[in-house]
Design a protein around this motif. Structure first.
Motif, PDB file in Angstrom:
ATOM      1  N   ASN A 248       5.180  10.534 -11.890  1.00  0.00           N
ATOM      2  CA  ASN A 248       4.206  10.266 -13.379  1.00  0.00           C
ATOM      3  C   ASN A 248       3.377   8.877 -12.509  1.00  0.00           C
ATOM      4  O   ASN A 248       3.682   7.679 -12.768  1.00  0.00           O
ATOM      5  N   LEU A 249       1.983   9.239 -12.206  1.00  0.00           N
ATOM      6  CA  LEU A 249       1.412   8.038 -11.584  1.00  0.00           C
ATOM      7  C   LEU A 249       1.008   7.017 -12.521  1.00  0.00           C
ATOM      8  O   LEU A 249       1.026   6.101 -12.014  1.00  0.00           O
ATOM      9  N   PRO A 250       0.442   7.262 -13.553  1.00  0.00           N
ATOM     10  CA  PRO A 250       0.245   5.970 -14.423  1.00  0.00           C
ATOM     11  C   PRO A 250       1.541   5.197 -14.544  1.00  0.00           C
ATOM     12  O   PRO A 250       1.282   3.932 -14.453  1.00  0.00           O
ATOM     13  N   SER A 251       2.636   5.859 -14.764  1.00  0.00           N
ATOM     14  CA  SER A 251       3.641   5.019 -15.248  1.00  0.00           C
ATOM     15  C   SER A 251       4.212   4.102 -13.733  1.00  0.00           C
ATOM     16  O   SER A 251       4.767   3.193 -13.781  1.00  0.00           O
ATOM     17  N   TRP A 252       4.059   5.064 -12.917  1.00  0.00           N
ATOM     18  CA  TRP A 252       4.573   4.417 -11.470  1.00  0.00           C
ATOM     19  C   TRP A 252       3.581   3.390 -10.832  1.00  0.00           C
ATOM     20  O   TRP A 252       3.994   2.607 -10.192  1.00  0.00           O
TER      21      TRP A 252
ATOM     22  N   VAL B  20      -0.776  -2.740  -4.133  1.00  0.00           N
ATOM     23  CA  VAL B  20      -0.496  -1.540  -5.110  1.00  0.00           C
ATOM     24  C   VAL B  20      -1.724  -1.035  -5.290  1.00  0.00           C
ATOM     25  O   VAL B  20      -1.949   0.247  -5.154  1.00  0.00           O
ATOM     26  N   SER B  21      -2.698  -1.754  -5.963  1.00  0.00           N
ATOM     27  CA  SER B  21      -4.078  -1.107  -6.212  1.00  0.00           C
ATOM     28  C   SER B  21      -4.598  -0.291  -5.102  1.00  0.00           C
ATOM     29  O   SER B  21      -5.267   0.670  -5.391  1.00  0.00           O
ATOM     30  N   ALA B  22      -4.862  -1.199  -4.027  1.00  0.00           N
ATOM     31  CA  ALA B  22      -5.355  -0.593  -3.068  1.00  0.00           C
ATOM     32  C   ALA B  22      -4.836   0.780  -2.641  1.00  0.00           C
ATOM     33  O   ALA B  22      -5.565   1.839  -2.237  1.00  0.00           O
ATOM     34  N   GLY B  23      -3.537   0.902  -2.542  1.00  0.00           N
ATOM     35  CA  GLY B  23      -2.876   2.026  -2.262  1.00  0.00           C
ATOM     36  C   GLY B  23      -3.296   3.156  -3.119  1.00  0.00           C
ATOM     37  O   GLY B  23      -3.578   4.387  -2.410  1.00  0.00           O
TER      38      GLY B  23
ATOM     39  N   TRP C 219       4.885   0.630 -12.761  1.00  0.00           N
ATOM     40  CA  TRP C 219       5.946  -0.075 -11.863  1.00  0.00           C
ATOM     41  C   TRP C 219       5.617  -0.825 -10.861  1.00  0.00           C
ATOM     42  O   TRP C 219       6.491  -1.747 -10.579  1.00  0.00           O
ATOM     43  N   GLY C 220       4.863  -0.126 -10.158  1.00  0.00           N
ATOM     44  CA  GLY C 220       4.400  -0.727  -8.626  1.00  0.00           C
ATOM     45  C   GLY C 220       3.751  -2.079  -8.998  1.00  0.00           C
ATOM     46  O   GLY C 220       4.183  -3.001  -8.127  1.00  0.00           O
ATOM     47  N   MET C 221       2.985  -2.281  -9.858  1.00  0.00           N
ATOM     48  CA  MET C 221       2.577  -3.786 -10.199  1.00  0.00           C
ATOM     49  C   MET C 221       3.523  -4.746 -10.739  1.00  0.00           C
ATOM     50  O   MET C 221       3.539  -5.694 -10.351  1.00  0.00           O
ATOM     51  N   LEU C 222       4.730  -4.141 -11.406  1.00  0.00           N
ATOM     52  CA  LEU C 222       5.563  -5.035 -11.908  1.00  0.00           C
ATOM     53  C   LEU C 222       6.461  -5.581 -10.757  1.00  0.00           C
ATOM     54  O   LEU C 222       6.939  -6.436 -10.522  1.00  0.00           O
ATOM     55  N   TYR C 223       6.884  -4.463  -9.867  1.00  0.00           N
ATOM     56  CA  TYR C 223       7.746  -4.516  -8.683  1.00  0.00           C
ATOM     57  C   TYR C 223       6.903  -5.752  -7.796  1.00  0.00           C
ATOM     58  O   TYR C 223       7.483  -6.548  -7.204  1.00  0.00           O
ATOM     59  N   ALA C 224       5.513  -5.599  -7.522  1.00  0.00           N
ATOM     60  CA  ALA C 224       4.817  -6.579  -6.768  1.00  0.00           C
ATOM     61  C   ALA C 224       4.973  -7.998  -7.348  1.00  0.00           C
ATOM     62  O   ALA C 224       4.849  -8.929  -6.606  1.00  0.00           O
ATOM     63  N   VAL C 225       4.814  -8.177  -8.650  1.00  0.00           N
ATOM     64  CA  VAL C 225       4.907  -9.398  -9.308  1.00  0.00           C
ATOM     65  C   VAL C 225       6.341  -9.947  -9.066  1.00  0.00           C
ATOM     66  O   VAL C 225       6.789 -11.063  -8.604  1.00  0.00           O
TER      67      VAL C 225
ATOM     68  N   ILE D 179       0.780  -1.164   0.007  1.00  0.00           N
ATOM     69  CA  ILE D 179       0.122  -0.107   0.238  1.00  0.00           C
ATOM     70  C   ILE D 179       0.666   1.503  -0.135  1.00  0.00           C
ATOM     71  O   ILE D 179       0.520   2.222  -0.493  1.00  0.00           O
ATOM     72  N   PRO D 180       1.702   1.352   0.880  1.00  0.00           N
ATOM     73  CA  PRO D 180       2.708   2.512   0.614  1.00  0.00           C
ATOM     74  C   PRO D 180       3.180   3.066  -0.459  1.00  0.00           C
ATOM     75  O   PRO D 180       3.780   4.291  -0.586  1.00  0.00           O
ATOM     76  N   TRP D 181       3.364   2.184  -1.447  1.00  0.00           N
ATOM     77  CA  TRP D 181       3.992   2.480  -2.862  1.00  0.00           C
ATOM     78  C   TRP D 181       3.153   3.537  -3.390  1.00  0.00           C
ATOM     79  O   TRP D 181       4.097   4.658  -4.012  1.00  0.00           O
ATOM     80  N   ALA D 182       2.097   3.523  -3.197  1.00  0.00           N
ATOM     81  CA  ALA D 182       1.093   4.709  -3.887  1.00  0.00           C
ATOM     82  C   ALA D 182       1.361   5.979  -3.101  1.00  0.00           C
ATOM     83  O   ALA D 182       1.497   7.083  -3.565  1.00  0.00           O
TER      84      ALA D 182
END
Length: 124
Positions: free
Chosen positions: A68-72, A107-110, A75-81, A56-59
């Motif tokens: 840049n929120l869409p790209s990050w 990541v999504s919840a954040g 990146w957060g999703m990729l990092y989670a995987v 959650i803190p990623w967001a």
């Protein structure tokens, strides 16, 4: 340096340390991993909540540092995987698709939590 610049620099350093900490947690031995595997809460393992909470803190960091929120988000999703996939290659850890899903949900919840608050609070 003014206080705001110093605060942003500290936050940036924490943001750099945060993913490193996640990888360290992903590869250190946990002792008896059967305890986590056998603990269920409403058909979820108890540690899934921890996986969600860790990501959650990623967001928060991305929004606070004005990334840049869409790209990050991607990146957060990729990092989670990737953080879960790393465990496949560590002999004393195991890859688990449901853990990976919990990471992605975190990541999504954040973003779902912090994006609506972005304009409401000065500190976000």
């Amino acid at each position: 340096m003014n206080g705001k610049t110093e605060q942003k620099k500290k936050l940036k350093n924490i943001f750099i340390a945060y993913p490193v900490l996640i990888i360290v947690l992903a590869v250190i031995p946990l002792g008896n991993s059967d305890v986590l595997t056998n603990t269920f809460i409403i058909s979820f393992r108890a540690d899934h909540l921890l996986h969600v909470a860790i990501f959650i803190p990623w967001a928060f960091f991305c929004i606070r540092l004005k990334k840049n929120l869409p790209s990050w988000f991607v990146w957060g999703m990729l990092y989670a995987v990737v953080s879960e996939c790393v465990q496949y290659f560590v002999p004393y850890r195991s890859f688990n698709i449901s853990d990976m899903l919990a990471n992605v949900i975190g990541v999504s919840a954040g973003f779902c939590i912090f994006l609506p608050l972005k304009n409401r609070f000065k500190y976000l």
